[in-house]
Design a protein around this motif. Sequence first.
Motif, mmCIF file in Angstrom:
data_model
loop_
_atom_site.group_PDB
_atom_site.id
_atom_site.type_symbol
_atom_site.label_atom_id
_atom_site.label_comp_id
_atom_site.label_asym_id
_atom_site.label_seq_id
_atom_site.Cartn_x
_atom_site.Cartn_y
_atom_site.Cartn_z
ATOM 1 N N ALA A 104 0.789 -1.229 0.000
ATOM 2 C CA ALA A 104 0.000 0.000 0.000
ATOM 3 C C ALA A 104 0.818 1.275 0.000
ATOM 4 O O ALA A 104 0.364 2.310 -0.491
ATOM 5 N N VAL A 105 2.029 1.219 0.544
ATOM 6 C CA VAL A 105 2.764 2.430 0.868
ATOM 7 C C VAL A 105 3.039 3.330 -0.335
ATOM 8 O O VAL A 105 3.102 4.562 -0.196
ATOM 9 N N ASN A 106 3.185 2.766 -1.517
ATOM 10 C CA ASN A 106 3.474 3.578 -2.699
ATOM 11 C C ASN A 106 2.218 4.087 -3.413
ATOM 12 O O ASN A 106 2.318 4.778 -4.437
ATOM 13 N N HIS A 107 1.062 3.743 -2.885
ATOM 14 C CA HIS A 107 -0.203 4.139 -3.519
ATOM 15 C C HIS A 107 -0.982 5.181 -2.719
ATOM 16 O O HIS A 107 -1.860 5.841 -3.276
ATOM 17 N N ILE A 108 -0.701 5.293 -1.429
ATOM 18 C CA ILE A 108 -1.497 6.166 -0.567
ATOM 19 C C ILE A 108 -0.610 7.204 0.109
ATOM 20 O O ILE A 108 0.607 7.078 0.135
ATOM 21 N N ASP A 109 -1.254 8.230 0.646
ATOM 22 C CA ASP A 109 -0.532 9.321 1.301
ATOM 23 C C ASP A 109 -0.638 9.281 2.812
ATOM 24 O O ASP A 109 0.223 9.808 3.515
ATOM 25 N N VAL A 110 -1.707 8.688 3.312
ATOM 26 C CA VAL A 110 -1.963 8.638 4.753
ATOM 27 C C VAL A 110 -2.503 7.263 5.110
ATOM 28 O O VAL A 110 -3.352 6.719 4.398
ATOM 29 N N ILE A 111 -2.015 6.712 6.208
ATOM 30 C CA ILE A 111 -2.487 5.415 6.697
ATOM 31 C C ILE A 111 -3.486 5.635 7.828
ATOM 32 O O ILE A 111 -3.237 6.413 8.751
ATOM 33 N N GLN A 112 -4.595 4.932 7.745
ATOM 34 C CA GLN A 112 -5.568 4.941 8.843
ATOM 35 C C GLN A 112 -5.399 3.679 9.686
ATOM 36 O O GLN A 112 -5.241 2.588 9.141
ATOM 37 N N ILE A 113 -5.437 3.869 11.000
ATOM 38 C CA ILE A 113 -5.512 2.748 11.934
ATOM 39 C C ILE A 113 -6.879 2.811 12.585
ATOM 40 O O ILE A 113 -7.223 3.794 13.244
ATOM 41 N N GLY A 114 -7.673 1.785 12.382
ATOM 42 C CA GLY A 114 -9.043 1.792 12.864
ATOM 43 C C GLY A 114 -9.171 1.497 14.346
ATOM 44 O O GLY A 114 -8.206 1.099 15.013
ATOM 45 N N THR A 115 -10.377 1.655 14.834
ATOM 46 C CA THR A 115 -10.641 1.511 16.270
ATOM 47 C C THR A 115 -10.249 0.138 16.801
ATOM 48 O O THR A 115 -9.756 0.014 17.920
ATOM 49 N N ARG A 116 -10.459 -0.906 16.007
ATOM 50 C CA ARG A 116 -10.142 -2.260 16.459
ATOM 51 C C ARG A 116 -8.645 -2.498 16.582
ATOM 52 O O ARG A 116 -8.215 -3.392 17.311
ATOM 53 N N ASN A 117 -7.855 -1.724 15.857
ATOM 54 C CA ASN A 117 -6.409 -1.933 15.847
ATOM 55 C C ASN A 117 -5.634 -0.908 16.651
ATOM 56 O O ASN A 117 -4.395 -0.904 16.596
ATOM 57 N N MET A 118 -6.315 -0.051 17.381
ATOM 58 C CA MET A 118 -5.587 0.909 18.203
ATOM 59 C C MET A 118 -4.668 0.199 19.188
ATOM 60 O O MET A 118 -3.598 0.702 19.528
ATOM 61 N N TYR A 119 -5.073 -0.984 19.642
ATOM 62 C CA TYR A 119 -4.277 -1.754 20.597
ATOM 63 C C TYR A 119 -3.321 -2.745 19.919
ATOM 64 O O TYR A 119 -2.651 -3.517 20.604
ATOM 65 N N ASN A 120 -3.281 -2.735 18.598
ATOM 66 C CA ASN A 120 -2.407 -3.662 17.864
ATOM 67 C C ASN A 120 -1.025 -3.020 17.760
ATOM 68 O O ASN A 120 -0.671 -2.409 16.754
ATOM 69 N N TYR A 121 -0.238 -3.166 18.804
ATOM 70 C CA TYR A 121 1.024 -2.437 18.901
ATOM 71 C C TYR A 121 2.058 -2.894 17.869
ATOM 72 O O TYR A 121 2.889 -2.093 17.421
ATOM 73 N N THR A 122 1.994 -4.144 17.467
ATOM 74 C CA THR A 122 2.885 -4.617 16.412
ATOM 75 C C THR A 122 2.601 -3.877 15.109
ATOM 76 O O THR A 122 3.515 -3.420 14.407
ATOM 77 N N LEU A 123 1.322 -3.731 14.785
ATOM 78 C CA LEU A 123 0.928 -3.001 13.582
ATOM 79 C C LEU A 123 1.336 -1.531 13.683
ATOM 80 O O LEU A 123 1.842 -0.947 12.709
ATOM 81 N N LEU A 124 1.149 -0.922 14.852
ATOM 82 C CA LEU A 124 1.519 0.488 15.040
ATOM 83 C C LEU A 124 3.014 0.692 14.810
ATOM 84 O O LEU A 124 3.439 1.659 14.166
ATOM 85 N N ASN A 125 3.811 -0.205 15.334
ATOM 86 C CA ASN A 125 5.262 -0.115 15.128
ATOM 87 C C ASN A 125 5.633 -0.207 13.655
ATOM 88 O O ASN A 125 6.522 0.508 13.176
ATOM 89 N N GLU A 126 4.965 -1.078 12.936
ATOM 90 C CA GLU A 126 5.309 -1.305 11.530
ATOM 91 C C GLU A 126 4.843 -0.158 10.627
ATOM 92 O O GLU A 126 5.569 0.253 9.724
ATOM 93 N N VAL A 127 3.633 0.357 10.844
ATOM 94 C CA VAL A 127 3.179 1.462 9.996
ATOM 95 C C VAL A 127 4.001 2.721 10.270
ATOM 96 O O VAL A 127 4.200 3.556 9.377
#
Length: 264
Positions: A104-127
């Motif tokens: 996705a990174v080369n196609h979009i300008d901003v990443i959204q993290i949804g309500t269900r993933n606010m606690y997904n710390y692995t995902l937060l670190n990676e994005v």
Amino acid sequence: MDELNVINAKRQFDIGNFDFGGKEKIYISGPCSVESYDSMREIAKELKAIGVNMLRGGIYKPRTSPHDFQGIGDDGLSILSSIKKEFDIPVSTEILDIRDIEKAVNHIDVIQIGTRNMYNYTLLNEVAKTKLPIILKRGMSATIREWILAAEYIAKAGNNKIIFCERGIRSFETITRNTIDINAVAYMKEVYNLPVIVDPSHGTGIRDIVKRTSFAAIACGADGLIIESHVNPDNAISDAAQTIDIKTMKEIIDTGNKINSLLL
């Protein structure tokens, strides 16, 4: 709390050709889900004409029921990329899985993290490693402190382009989909002056009151709004009940800017 890295995050930063977190309010809009190239193109054309700053559109959809529409997936990336180039408008979509970041990174300008993933710390670190601005939606039952600490994972990983999004929290009330916490918006702006937007679509779940809650958010100091809109809301594949038409979106922008001018 004062020792947190997130407190030193940027109050203002550029996205495309606009300044996020400045004096002007930022309007992000588009359908809940990207449906097709033709429908997305029509929506983008209308929204760009009325002054929307950024286009949103979901391609990976986290739905409560596994039987509901889950988005069109990777095909949506090429659609967003084409629309972005044609209309010279930044695009944003939600990322659910670390395996989708590189695609996705080369196609979009901003990443959204949804309500269900606010606690997904692995995902937060990676994005965070993408260095793209991150819209961090508040967890549906999260406290303000938990919300800030989730942002801390992004900031600690070296990304200080964080946009907090109040999207309504779960309460005892069942008439509306969620309860928009205006207190949280005022608190974040007063105490930390961090970029905050409000999502009145998910915050209410009711199309007819999105406009009123949008005005309340602007009056409370929100830096912008993220709203679900469609050229034919009744036929939207997902979240039709809370999706507004383009005419209503224009009214929100026009009146929102008037409210903002009184606060400057």
